[in-house]
Scaffold this motif. Structure first.
Motif, PDB file in Angstrom:
ATOM      1  N   LEU A 289      51.555 -14.632  22.136  1.00  0.00           N
ATOM      2  CA  LEU A 289      50.226 -15.159  21.836  1.00  0.00           C
ATOM      3  C   LEU A 289      49.764 -14.545  20.517  1.00  0.00           C
ATOM      4  CD1 LEU A 289      47.847 -16.899  22.881  1.00  0.00           C
ATOM      5  CD2 LEU A 289      46.946 -14.825  23.962  1.00  0.00           C
ATOM      6  N   MET A 290      49.718 -15.374  19.460  1.00  0.00           N
ATOM      7  CA  MET A 290      49.436 -14.870  18.119  1.00  0.00           C
ATOM      8  C   MET A 290      47.944 -14.613  17.889  1.00  0.00           C
ATOM      9  SD  MET A 290      52.472 -14.734  16.955  1.00  0.00           S
ATOM     10  CE  MET A 290      52.244 -14.442  15.213  1.00  0.00           C
ATOM     11  N   GLU A 291      47.096 -15.304  18.643  1.00  0.00           N
ATOM     12  CA  GLU A 291      45.648 -15.156  18.468  1.00  0.00           C
ATOM     13  C   GLU A 291      44.981 -15.038  19.830  1.00  0.00           C
ATOM     14  OE1 GLU A 291      41.823 -17.516  16.496  1.00  0.00           O
ATOM     15  OE2 GLU A 291      43.861 -18.287  16.241  1.00  0.00           O
ATOM     16  N   PRO A 292      44.166 -14.008  20.053  1.00  0.00           N
ATOM     17  CA  PRO A 292      43.506 -13.850  21.353  1.00  0.00           C
ATOM     18  C   PRO A 292      42.590 -15.024  21.680  1.00  0.00           C
ATOM     19  CG  PRO A 292      43.302 -11.859  20.022  1.00  0.00           C
ATOM     20  CD  PRO A 292      43.817 -12.934  19.113  1.00  0.00           C
ATOM     21  N   LEU A 293      42.357 -15.229  22.967  1.00  0.00           N
ATOM     22  CA  LEU A 293      41.366 -16.206  23.396  1.00  0.00           C
ATOM     23  C   LEU A 293      39.977 -15.630  23.143  1.00  0.00           C
ATOM     24  CD1 LEU A 293      42.868 -17.234  26.861  1.00  0.00           C
ATOM     25  CD2 LEU A 293      43.413 -18.144  24.606  1.00  0.00           C
ATOM     26  N   LEU A 294      39.023 -16.489  22.882  1.00  0.00           N
ATOM     27  CA  LEU A 294      37.638 -16.059  22.720  1.00  0.00           C
ATOM     28  C   LEU A 294      36.885 -16.434  23.988  1.00  0.00           C
ATOM     29  CD1 LEU A 294      35.384 -14.894  20.968  1.00  0.00           C
ATOM     30  CD2 LEU A 294      35.055 -17.165  19.979  1.00  0.00           C
ATOM     31  N   VAL A 295      36.302 -15.449  24.671  1.00  0.00           N
ATOM     32  CA  VAL A 295      35.696 -15.682  25.977  1.00  0.00           C
ATOM     33  C   VAL A 295      34.355 -14.964  26.090  1.00  0.00           C
ATOM     34  CG1 VAL A 295      37.959 -15.921  27.091  1.00  0.00           C
ATOM     35  CG2 VAL A 295      36.835 -13.684  27.040  1.00  0.00           C
ATOM     36  N   ARG A 296      33.628 -15.335  27.130  1.00  0.00           N
ATOM     37  CA  ARG A 296      32.378 -14.666  27.481  1.00  0.00           C
ATOM     38  C   ARG A 296      32.430 -14.344  28.959  1.00  0.00           C
ATOM     39  NH1 ARG A 296      28.309 -17.045  29.829  1.00  0.00           N
ATOM     40  NH2 ARG A 296      28.886 -19.133  29.117  1.00  0.00           N
ATOM     41  N   GLN A 297      32.043 -13.130  29.336  1.00  0.00           N
ATOM     42  CA  GLN A 297      32.070 -12.752  30.749  1.00  0.00           C
ATOM     43  C   GLN A 297      30.822 -13.269  31.456  1.00  0.00           C
ATOM     44  OE1 GLN A 297      32.634  -8.579  31.646  1.00  0.00           O
ATOM     45  NE2 GLN A 297      33.445  -9.065  33.670  1.00  0.00           N
ATOM     46  N   GLU A 298      31.051 -13.914  32.625  1.00  0.00           N
ATOM     47  CA  GLU A 298      29.963 -14.458  33.424  1.00  0.00           C
ATOM     48  C   GLU A 298      29.432 -13.394  34.384  1.00  0.00           C
ATOM     49  OE1 GLU A 298      29.817 -18.758  33.256  1.00  0.00           O
ATOM     50  OE2 GLU A 298      29.421 -17.231  31.732  1.00  0.00           O
ATOM     51  N   ALA A 299      28.286 -13.664  34.996  1.00  0.00           N
ATOM     52  CA  ALA A 299      27.692 -12.737  35.956  1.00  0.00           C
ATOM     53  C   ALA A 299      28.613 -12.510  37.153  1.00  0.00           C
ATOM     54  CB  ALA A 299      26.336 -13.275  36.429  1.00  0.00           C
ATOM     55  N   SER A 300      29.457 -13.505  37.459  1.00  0.00           N
ATOM     56  CA  SER A 300      30.386 -13.399  38.585  1.00  0.00           C
ATOM     57  C   SER A 300      31.538 -12.445  38.310  1.00  0.00           C
ATOM     58  CB  SER A 300      30.969 -14.784  38.905  1.00  0.00           C
ATOM     59  OG  SER A 300      31.741 -15.254  37.804  1.00  0.00           O
ATOM     60  N   GLY A 301      31.700 -12.061  37.052  1.00  0.00           N
ATOM     61  CA  GLY A 301      32.819 -11.213  36.680  1.00  0.00           C
ATOM     62  C   GLY A 301      33.979 -11.987  36.072  1.00  0.00           C
ATOM     63  N   ARG A 302      33.973 -13.315  36.248  1.00  0.00           N
ATOM     64  CA  ARG A 302      35.001 -14.141  35.647  1.00  0.00           C
ATOM     65  C   ARG A 302      34.682 -14.384  34.163  1.00  0.00           C
ATOM     66  NH1 ARG A 302      38.535 -16.315  38.984  1.00  0.00           N
ATOM     67  NH2 ARG A 302      39.020 -18.019  37.544  1.00  0.00           N
ATOM     68  N   TYR A 303      35.620 -15.000  33.450  1.00  0.00           N
ATOM     69  CA  TYR A 303      35.462 -15.190  32.012  1.00  0.00           C
ATOM     70  C   TYR A 303      35.483 -16.682  31.676  1.00  0.00           C
ATOM     71  CZ  TYR A 303      36.349 -10.187  31.609  1.00  0.00           C
ATOM     72  OH  TYR A 303      36.266  -8.819  31.730  1.00  0.00           O
ATOM     73  N   MET A 304      34.552 -17.094  30.811  1.00  0.00           N
ATOM     74  CA  MET A 304      34.448 -18.481  30.375  1.00  0.00           C
ATOM     75  C   MET A 304      34.979 -18.606  28.948  1.00  0.00           C
ATOM     76  SD  MET A 304      33.411 -21.612  31.037  1.00  0.00           S
ATOM     77  CE  MET A 304      32.211 -21.448  32.385  1.00  0.00           C
ATOM     78  N   LEU A 305      35.859 -19.574  28.748  1.00  0.00           N
ATOM     79  CA  LEU A 305      36.425 -19.792  27.421  1.00  0.00           C
ATOM     80  C   LEU A 305      35.376 -20.308  26.439  1.00  0.00           C
ATOM     81  CD1 LEU A 305      39.905 -21.530  27.790  1.00  0.00           C
ATOM     82  CD2 LEU A 305      39.408 -19.450  26.523  1.00  0.00           C
ATOM     83  N   ILE A 306      35.427 -19.788  25.223  1.00  0.00           N
ATOM     84  CA  ILE A 306      34.676 -20.357  24.111  1.00  0.00           C
ATOM     85  C   ILE A 306      35.655 -21.077  23.182  1.00  0.00           C
ATOM     86  CG2 ILE A 306      33.277 -19.831  22.077  1.00  0.00           C
ATOM     87  CD1 ILE A 306      32.099 -17.494  23.655  1.00  0.00           C
ATOM     88  N   SER A 307      36.803 -20.450  22.944  1.00  0.00           N
ATOM     89  CA  SER A 307      37.830 -21.064  22.107  1.00  0.00           C
ATOM     90  C   SER A 307      39.203 -20.645  22.629  1.00  0.00           C
ATOM     91  CB  SER A 307      37.670 -20.619  20.648  1.00  0.00           C
ATOM     92  OG  SER A 307      38.724 -21.115  19.856  1.00  0.00           O
TER      93      SER A 307
END
Length: 317
Positions: free
Chosen positions: A60-78
């Motif tokens: 994976l050459m470029e990390p995923l861009l994410v935001r952590q939700e209140a549930s503890g899971r992560y939501m993708l931005i890019s």
């Protein structure tokens, strides 16, 4: 100083790398099964097999861009295509245990204030959701090959989001079109051109443009002309034929159709003024012989003349 879209909306447009300059992101390794797709993503997720092969070879050459939700899971931005490619690889290698493998992610861990919007209010929550979608668009704008119609869809959605933020009280200096162009990573001139196509192009030709049959330059040239001229062009020529023409040739076709349209308009006006005399001159003395019938007869005579010229004179009329 000009408005800088990359500094607005809590980091919209900032790259995934951490620089220690207050960009509110940090690198984390997140289990693949903890990363969710973003429901606001409208970009194509085709070409996953090829991308998976690339990740298999080079990582994976470029990390995923994410935001952590209140549930503890992560939501993708890019990174939606990268996520799907990683899932494909996981399914091929020791699934489902492989879904627990860590994935490099840049995690947004803070949010700057939104100018003009009260912190902690319902408006702020809605504004944050809009800003998140803008980040998603900005992150994808120059990493995908998009058709003209796809770019127009992106521009339209960006404008809707900016307008929504403005309605909530977010303060934008300068012209909206410049902000939209910056977020879409295209020129303001192209935004204006796409607007003309979307608003003015004759429906059947707009469909061809969206399907990729009619190019953006030709679509713009046609969309600038009056509606009756566009309809005449659509009636006379298939969109594929128009799509294969040079811009200069399209302009010539439009000029010819506009001249024919003007002639028809003048003939219809003459008919309405002199209905009896013109019906008799046309060889039809019926009082209910209409202007449209007269024009149809005139067009038929034109067609016959063109065919005779082609046959006998080699004319390209």
């Amino acid at each position: 100083m000009a408005f800088d879209i990359t500094k607005a909306l809590s980091g919209i447009g900032r790259g995934p790398e951490t620089t220690g300059d207050g960009r509110n992101r940090e690198l984390r390794y997140v289990p693949l099964h903890m990363i969710d797709t973003n429901p606001r993503n409208f970009y194509s997720t085709e070409g996953i097999d090829e991308l998976a092969d690339n990740i298999r070879l080079f990582g994976l050459m470029e990390p995923l861009l994410v935001r952590q939700e209140a549930s503890g899971r992560y939501m993708l931005i890019s990174g939606h295509r990268r996520r799907l490619a990683l899932i494909k690889l996981a399914e091929e290698e020791n699934y489902p245990a492989s879904m627990h493998d860590p994935v490099a992610c840049m995690v947004e861990v803070g949010a700057d204030p939104l100018p003009g919007i009260e912190a902690g209010s319902d408006d702020e929550l809605r504004a944050r959701q809009m800003a998140e979608e803008l980040k998603l668009i900005y992150a994808n704008a120059d990493t995908r090959v998009m058709s003209s119609a796809d770019t127009a869809q992106q521009v339209r959605r960006i404008r809707e989001l900016f307008t929504g933020l403005q309605d909530l009280g977010y303060q934008f200096p300068g012209k909206m079109r410049d902000h939209v162009a910056a977020a879409a990573k295209v020129s303001a001139t192209r935004v204006a051109r796409l607007d003309v196509i979307e608003k003015n192009l004759e429906p059947s030709l707009r469909k061809a443009w969206r399907e990729g049959t009619l190019g953006e330059t030709s679509a713009y040239e046609i969309a600038r002309r009056p509606k009756d001229v566009q309809k005449l062009v659509a009636q006379r020529l298939d969109a594929k034929v128009l799509g294969g023409m040079t811009t200069e040739r399209v302009a010539q076709v439009l000029d010819a159709c506009e001249a024919d349209g003007n002639r028809d308009r003048e003939a219809r006006e003459d008919w309405n003024k002199n209905v009896g005399a013109m019906a008799e001159a046309a060889g039809n003395g019926k009082s209910d012989f209409s202007a449209e019938e007269y024009l149809a007869q005139m067009h038929e005579e034109d067609t016959i003349l063109r065919e005779l010229c082609r046959k006998n004179l080699g004319s390209i009329l």
